[in-house]
Design an enzyme around this catalytic site. Structure first.
Site, PDB file in Angstrom:
ATOM      1  N   ALA A  25       0.832  -1.187   0.000  1.00  0.00           N
ATOM      2  CA  ALA A  25       0.000   0.000   0.000  1.00  0.00           C
ATOM      3  C   ALA A  25       0.874   1.247   0.000  1.00  0.00           C
ATOM      4  CB  ALA A  25      -0.917  -0.002   1.224  1.00  0.00           C
ATOM      5  N   SER A 302      -4.723   6.601   4.059  1.00  0.00           N
ATOM      6  CA  SER A 302      -3.457   5.959   4.393  1.00  0.00           C
ATOM      7  C   SER A 302      -2.647   5.720   3.132  1.00  0.00           C
ATOM      8  CB  SER A 302      -3.684   4.641   5.142  1.00  0.00           C
ATOM      9  OG  SER A 302      -4.439   3.736   4.371  1.00  0.00           O
ATOM     10  N   CYS A 303      -1.379   5.985   3.202  1.00  0.00           N
ATOM     11  CA  CYS A 303      -0.410   5.795   2.129  1.00  0.00           C
ATOM     12  C   CYS A 303      -0.921   6.402   0.818  1.00  0.00           C
ATOM     13  CB  CYS A 303      -0.056   4.321   2.000  1.00  0.00           C
ATOM     14  SG  CYS A 303       1.608   4.095   1.358  1.00  0.00           S
ATOM     15  N   SER A 304      -1.003   5.639  -0.265  1.00  0.00           N
ATOM     16  CA  SER A 304      -1.456   6.234  -1.521  1.00  0.00           C
ATOM     17  C   SER A 304      -2.906   6.684  -1.425  1.00  0.00           C
ATOM     18  CB  SER A 304      -1.279   5.255  -2.681  1.00  0.00           C
ATOM     19  OG  SER A 304      -2.051   4.094  -2.490  1.00  0.00           O
ATOM     20  N   GLY A 306      -3.946   8.245   1.107  1.00  0.00           N
ATOM     21  CA  GLY A 306      -3.771   9.584   1.656  1.00  0.00           C
ATOM     22  C   GLY A 306      -3.450  10.592   0.571  1.00  0.00           C
TER      23      GLY A 306
END
Length: 566
Positions: A25, A302-304, A306
């Site tokens: 992720a 979260s992560c990508s 985000g």
């Protein structure tokens, strides 16, 4: 780049932290291809050919060290925490002790050769990446005859361990692309013992399903939280088993929770880009507002996910009436900080352009291909652990929910993949006006919100200093939390975790070191502080809804929905 921070952990022990290392992720990894690793091997080969004097010096040094080992004068020992050599035979048997020291001496000689070449810093980092893979591959623990635990089990089982290991190997050849299986997939089923929190799909469009979860408290906070997961994994990482489900924790805290479940695209969806995902997210936000009866929401990415959430938020501009609060977890908004990761040496303009062209021709990027590439970037953790466990010892892979989720990969449309890679060149969250989505130009200086940013201190994928830079971008009304774990474990850190701790403070304009000097260190899970932060920003308490959905947006299917099974 060296391997000292990559301890070996057997599959059946300490698997939680190991699983957090194997997470797809992320944004940086989507720019990597196997060809880039082969190119790095070419750099190493040229160094050997062009600098034979350095190679000869290292070879003679290695021969001298072998003499010291034979004479019993060598003090070499594996790194602290290297579980590959935890078997007592590596210390008690002179044969195994000598073999181990010779292996360590050879590895140091190979690494030392790279250090002493005239390669540039970037090429040295790339060469080290290849030599680490080579050194890990020839470890004596990876061969039947030189692994004392494997030989002992062979004798104890009368050879049955070898037969079972062979069966496991053939099974992986036919079902797992020749890679050692990391998880016993038969132990889990989504909707039965994973992603079991009650809820319902209240929106389905071309790209996502929106899940509304059933409240578990008689009163709820009016402003809901909408979670945007990464597009390269299934959404249910935050709703695994009940004891580590962030969704359940939020519901028990009186928060109304909505979660996006992205559809798994195919090559036919090649033209779906970041603007398409932002538009789909805007529809989900509007439905969450209508169903909850709240004028605005809190959003978590979260992560990508985000990156997608922030891009969407930025398109709203200074009239961001839909989003009141932002939560970003293990998310890099400034790609200039990505070179701190283990993959930074492979991320160059040329490799990015090549990766973009490859996905354009295929129509999409397959998560399984990324998983294979990532595994070879961290072979001790993600390949040789399971090689030894599954084939040499003849054991079944572990039944672990995080590893099952990690193996449940998805795809990225070619255009979205290309849009993510373009962020490396344009850096739009730092450079205003460089990105326009659906007619809206992004300028982070124009958007304001209370923000809560979470990083993991041992995260090698989105390094915490880079995530601190994300907090700086989000502005002065930002709380920064540094959890004691890695990429995924920093999120799956419930209050029941006895080892949990974190550092917390306001975003520091002077940088991550200044944050570290001034922050408050706390025991326990950051979830509790986050709960209080959300409570203070979620409006009034109201009666929990008696049913899910609304007249305009009725229930379409029970959670976990239908897209998660594609």
């Amino acid at each position: 780049m060296n391997a000292e921070n990559r301890p070996q952990v057997p599959p059946a022990e300490g698997i939680s932290e190991d699983a957090s290392r194997n997470t797809l992720a992320l944004n940086p990894l989507v720019g990597l291809r196997s060809e880039d690793l082969l190119e790095s091997a070419g750099v190493l080969f040229k160094a050997v050919v062009n600098e034979p004097k350095v190679a000869a010096e290292q070879w003679l040094s290695f021969l001298g060290e072998l003499g010291s080992i034979a004479a019993g004068k060598s003090e070499r020992a594996p790194r602290t925490g290297d579980r590959r050599f935890s078997d007592a035979s590596w210390k008690e048997s002179s044969l195994h002790d000598g073999l181990l020291k010779a292996y360590l001496a050879w590895g140091d000689a190979v690494s030392g050769f790279v250090d002493k070449t005239s390669l540039s810093d970037v090429d040295k980092a790339r060469a080290h990446l290849v030599t680490e893979i080579l050194i890990d591959a020839v470890a004596p623990t990876n061969a039947m005859l030189t692994n004392p635990a494997a030989m002992r089990k062979f004798v104890d089982t009368g050879g049955r361990s070898v037969w079972q290991g062979l069966k496991n190997y053939v099974d992986d050849l036919t079902r797992n692309g020749g890679m050692p299986s990391m998880v016993d997939r038969s132990a889990f089923k989504v909707g039965e013992n994973l992603a079991t929190t009650p809820g319902a799909v209240v929106l389905r469009n071309e790209l996502l399903e929106l899940i509304q979860y059933t409240p578990t408290t008689p009163k709820v906070w009016k402003r809901p939280l909408l979670i945007t997961p990464p597009q390269i994994n299934k959404y249910y990482a935050l709703d695994l088993s009940p004891d580590k489900s962030m969704v359940r924790f939020l519901l028990e805290s009186g928060i109304q929770v909505f979660c996006v479940s992205w559809r798994n695209p195919t090559a036919a969806d090649r033209d779906l880009g970041l603007d398409s995902y932002v538009a789909a997210l805007d529809e989900a936000v509007d439905v969450a507002r209508e169903v909850s009866g709240s004028d605005d929401i809190s959003m978590m990415g979260s992560c990508s996910g985000g990156i997608t959430s922030t891009a969407y938020f930025a398109t709203l501009g200074n009239a961001a009436e839909k989003i009141r609060n932002m939560v970003l977890a293990v998310c890099l908004l400034d790609p200039n900080t990505a070179d701190e990761s283990a993959f930074g040496c492979l991320m160059t303009p040329d490799t990015m352009r090549a990766a973009k062209e490859t996905s354009r021709l295929r129509g999409m990027v397959d998560g399984h291909e990324l998983a294979r590439m990532f595994a070879w970037m961290r072979p001790n953790d993600l390949i040789w652990n399971y090689w030894v466990n599954n084939y040499l010892l003849g054991n079944q892979p572990p039944a672990f929910d995080i590893l099952y989720w990690n193996a449940d990969t998805t795809r990225l449309p070619a255009r979205l993949h290309g849009d993510y890679l373009d962020l490396y060149f344009t850096n739009p969250f730092v450079n205003a006006g460089k990105l326009t989505l659906n007619g809206r130009t992004i300028d982070m200086g124009e958007v304001k919100a209370d923000c809560y940013v979470v990083a993991g201190v041992t995260d090698h994928i989105t390094p915490w200093k880079g995530v601190h830079r994300t907090a700086q971008i989000m502005g002065p009304n930002t709380t920064f939390v540094l959890s004691n774990s890695g990429h995924l474990q920093s999120l799956l850190n419930p209050p029941t975790n006895p080892k949990a701790s974190f550092m917390i403070g306001s975003v520091n304009p002077a940088g991550p070191e200044a944050f570290m000097a001034a922050c408050e260190k706390r025991k326990g899970s950051w979830w509790l502080d986050w709960r209080d932060w959300l409570h203070a920003r979620s409006g009034d308490e109201v009666d929990a809804p008696a049913s899910l959905g609304s007249g305009r947006h009725p229930v379409l299917a029970p959670a976990p929905g239908t897209y998660v099974f594609e």
